[in-house]
Write a protein that holds these residues in place. Sequence first.
Motif, PDB file in Angstrom:
ATOM      1  N   CYS A 243      -1.345   1.620   2.790  1.00 13.97           N
ATOM      2  CA  CYS A 243      -0.770   2.195   4.002  1.00 13.97           C
ATOM      3  C   CYS A 243       0.359   1.291   4.478  1.00 13.97           C
ATOM      4  O   CYS A 243       0.297   0.068   4.322  1.00 13.97           O
TER       5      CYS A 243
ATOM      6  N   TRP B  21       2.117   6.248   2.869  1.00 12.64           N
ATOM      7  CA  TRP B  21       1.194   5.828   1.825  1.00 12.64           C
ATOM      8  C   TRP B  21       1.970   5.603   0.544  1.00 12.64           C
ATOM      9  O   TRP B  21       2.811   6.428   0.166  1.00 12.64           O
TER      10      TRP B  21
ATOM     11  N   CYS C 171      -6.098   5.070   7.597  1.00 11.20           N
ATOM     12  CA  CYS C 171      -5.372   3.821   7.845  1.00 11.20           C
ATOM     13  C   CYS C 171      -5.425   3.564   9.346  1.00 11.20           C
ATOM     14  O   CYS C 171      -4.735   4.241  10.119  1.00 11.20           O
TER      15      CYS C 171
END
Length: 124
Positions: free
Chosen positions: A94, A35, A22
């Motif tokens: 994310c 996450w 991410c």
Amino acid sequence: QVQLVESGGGQVQAGGSLRLSCAASDTVSAYAMAWFRQSPEKEREFVAAITWNFMTVYSDSVKGRFTISKDNVRKTSYLEMKSLRPEDTAVYYCAAEATIAMEGLAEKHEWDYWGQGTQVTVSS
């Protein structure tokens, strides 16, 4: 405003591994990152989070198999996933947040910044 871009998703057989990334548009040293995942017909669920000072929290379903990390120099969070199962199949998102309490880490409504998601498919 922080922009987040996930990568690293794909298709893997059960028992395999993947690493999601991410990338943030700005420094994340003062941010918590997390996450979440969402599969069809299910609500988005918490997977893992890491605070600005590197404390980590995991959902029971991934504890011991997934590892979250954050690289402040690269402005990137990672989710290392091992021993993948078909039930891990989902779109993985994310998230980032500058101010969040420990008790709020697993609550999706507490996170302000989200990426577009990356698909993970685990076949049996």
